[in-house]
Design an enzyme around this catalytic site. Sequence first.
Site, PDB file in Angstrom:
ATOM      1  N   HIS A 187       0.592  -1.154   0.088  1.00  0.00           N
ATOM      2  CA  HIS A 187       0.004   0.028   0.109  1.00  0.00           C
ATOM      3  C   HIS A 187       0.703   1.067  -0.087  1.00  0.00           C
ATOM      4  O   HIS A 187       1.840   1.407   0.860  1.00  0.00           O
ATOM      5  CB  HIS A 187      -1.051   0.123   1.234  1.00  0.00           C
ATOM      6  N   LEU A 247      -0.513   3.311   6.321  1.00  0.00           N
ATOM      7  CA  LEU A 247      -1.899   2.771   6.856  1.00  0.00           C
ATOM      8  C   LEU A 247      -2.200   3.472   8.200  1.00  0.00           C
ATOM      9  O   LEU A 247      -1.552   3.540   9.079  1.00  0.00           O
ATOM     10  CB  LEU A 247      -2.090   1.309   6.798  1.00  0.00           C
ATOM     11  N   LEU A 289     -10.549  -3.637   3.811  1.00  0.00           N
ATOM     12  CA  LEU A 289      -9.479  -2.820   3.008  1.00  0.00           C
ATOM     13  C   LEU A 289      -8.543  -2.361   3.569  1.00  0.00           C
ATOM     14  O   LEU A 289      -8.370  -1.378   4.321  1.00  0.00           O
ATOM     15  CB  LEU A 289     -10.421  -2.139   2.093  1.00  0.00           C
ATOM     16  N   ASP A 290      -7.327  -2.822   3.182  1.00  0.00           N
ATOM     17  CA  ASP A 290      -6.138  -2.082   3.618  1.00  0.00           C
ATOM     18  C   ASP A 290      -5.789  -2.099   5.173  1.00  0.00           C
ATOM     19  O   ASP A 290      -5.060  -1.363   5.414  1.00  0.00           O
ATOM     20  CB  ASP A 290      -5.753  -0.578   2.995  1.00  0.00           C
ATOM     21  N   GLU A 291      -6.291  -3.121   5.920  1.00  0.00           N
ATOM     22  CA  GLU A 291      -6.143  -3.112   7.195  1.00  0.00           C
ATOM     23  C   GLU A 291      -5.540  -4.415   7.736  1.00  0.00           C
ATOM     24  O   GLU A 291      -5.937  -4.755   9.061  1.00  0.00           O
ATOM     25  CB  GLU A 291      -7.395  -2.647   7.795  1.00  0.00           C
TER      26      GLU A 291
END
Length: 289
Positions: free
Chosen positions: A196, A200, A231-233
């Site tokens: 990413h 984050l 999402l993205d975690e």
Amino acid sequence: MSDPAEHFILALSCPNRPGIVAAVSTFLFEKGCNILEAQQYDDQESGRFFTRIVFNVVQGQATIEAIRAGFAAIADTFSFTWTLRSKAEKRRVLLLASKFDHCLADLLYRWRIGEIPMEVTGIISNHPRETYAHLDFDGVPFHHLPVTKDSKMAQEAKIWEIFQSTNTELAVLARYMQVLSDDLSAKVSGKCINIHHSFLPGFKGAKPYHQAHARGVKLMGATAHYVTSDLDEGPIIEQDVERISHQDSADDMVRKGRDIERRVLARALSWHLQDRVLLAGGRTVVFRD
């Protein structure tokens, strides 16, 4: 005697209790093994114990199959979540990319020179092969799987089919700019790494570097994490940063960001393949080299 040049990696986690290290080390000793490296961590918050051990066989003829079979009894006693494999074994990795190819090109280069030992089972992209005409795939199968809103389910079914049919162990989203569905995310949970382009959870969505530029940030970074349905975690494996100033344009940040993304993803992939990353709920324990 077994070949002492062959090294094995044992990685495990379990509820913490006295006697774990003694039981494991005694077992290896009785099998004629010599411990070459050992790292451990006691997570006092979760009450779990983590360790990574590298060893070889210096006495007798113990094979990895015999060691694995004998170790199962100890694993049951202590409720281990564990893996045991030869360090020489190359894991099978599927690479996914979109238009931006810097991470894909970097991983292929590191693979080609032997810096990241792995078997690349294929490359999947939602863009045609011509997008990467300047890249040498060195015989790796390329799959062009375009995706639209209407074809997403069918496209993901094909991704999963390729994953399974090639006996892939890990998928890497090397700037693959498609959000995986909850269904596919669940199937590859713990078996898929994403890069990413920010720390984050900041600056999600489109044009993250432009968002960061508009906010006047002084540090920019990238994050490699396991994919989950959030999402993205997913659990974070590695992060890195670059200091910037008011003199950096959005284009400067994109250029610097690509460099960070490359090195963060490469480190995360390498550590995973070396069994240095152990999942600890929503976090990771990373035994760095």
